[in-house]
Design an enzyme around this catalytic site. Sequence first.
Site, PDB file in Angstrom:
ATOM      1  N   ASP A 211       0.849  -1.194   0.000  1.00 22.68           N
ATOM      2  CA  ASP A 211       0.000   0.000   0.000  1.00 22.68           C
ATOM      3  C   ASP A 211       0.881   1.240   0.000  1.00 22.68           C
ATOM      4  O   ASP A 211       2.099   1.152   0.097  1.00 22.68           O
ATOM      5  CB  ASP A 211      -0.902  -0.004   1.240  1.00 22.68           C
ATOM      6  CG  ASP A 211      -0.083  -0.059   2.526  1.00 22.68           C
ATOM      7  OD1 ASP A 211       0.376   0.998   2.986  1.00 22.68           O
ATOM      8  OD2 ASP A 211       0.132  -1.179   3.054  1.00 22.68           O
ATOM      9  N   ASP A 213       0.669   3.634   2.356  1.00 26.41           N
ATOM     10  CA  ASP A 213       0.464   4.253   3.650  1.00 26.41           C
ATOM     11  C   ASP A 213      -0.639   5.305   3.458  1.00 26.41           C
ATOM     12  O   ASP A 213      -1.355   5.284   2.459  1.00 26.41           O
ATOM     13  CB  ASP A 213       1.761   4.831   4.218  1.00 26.41           C
ATOM     14  CG  ASP A 213       1.777   4.818   5.747  1.00 26.41           C
ATOM     15  OD1 ASP A 213       1.508   3.755   6.333  1.00 26.41           O
ATOM     16  OD2 ASP A 213       2.049   5.867   6.346  1.00 26.41           O
TER      17      ASP A 213
END
Length: 293
Positions: A211, A213
């Site tokens: 991802d 973040d």
Amino acid sequence: MVQNKRVIGIIGGSGIYAIEALDAVQRVEVETPWGKPSDSLVKGTIADVDLVFLARHGNGHAIPPHQVNYRANIDALKRAGVTDLISLSACGSFKEALPPGMFVIADQFIDRTGGREKSFFESGFVAHVSMADPVCPALAEALEISCSELSIPNSHGGTYICIDGPQFSSRAESNLYKSWGCDVIGMTAMPEAKLAREAELPYAIAAMVTDYDCWNESEGAVEVAKVLETIKANKDNAAKLIENIAVRLGPERTPSPSGVEKMLDMAVITPPSARSSAALKKLDAVAGRFLKR
């Protein structure tokens, strides 16, 4: 004497709970002076190379990052004869150039954890190992070459910031870490890399991006469901990487160019006359080579 036979240790993070390609598999329970490791060790071979696998979060991913017994894990791997240690770890990214699916072969760490046991060396036996260059360049290079051969998106080099978790970062924290120039964020590389260095084990990490973040507001907040989707894809690439790296490194080894195998020669400060017997007993595996000189 530095071993010539290679035994590759693999620590599997989120989504990496086994190595399907292992032959002659044995599950081994290991006792350590530091308590129980996360799970039993799984020993086997790939292309005549000995491997030892440990699931960092245990069977069924039951252990959160802040409660992993990192000292027991490293001690158990050292007792099992591991000579080279590779970590596979899920992480978030602070750069658009490091999207989900990228394997970041980090070479620096920032430790923002607290309350974790970070050293094998306690009262009665003091040592200060250098962490200036915490990753073995030979292992990191092998990971990069293997990733490239397998067409796994990868980036060699970068800073991994480690937080306690188990919560993900606030947006303010995420933007702070990004402003520091960090590349990826995770919850497990520290104190793992520090303890590997104290145990004189060459260490490298493939941080698998799941991802962005939460600094990247266009992507929304980090959610486990989204992370798990990417972990599934990363798992397949991780399996291929383990097979390739075993063949690439081979059954015979040469010492790390960083001199990790003799790190304690330059780190121990307590003279023999002042070392406690209790500390020596607990360090029989971690500092075994040094103590037998």
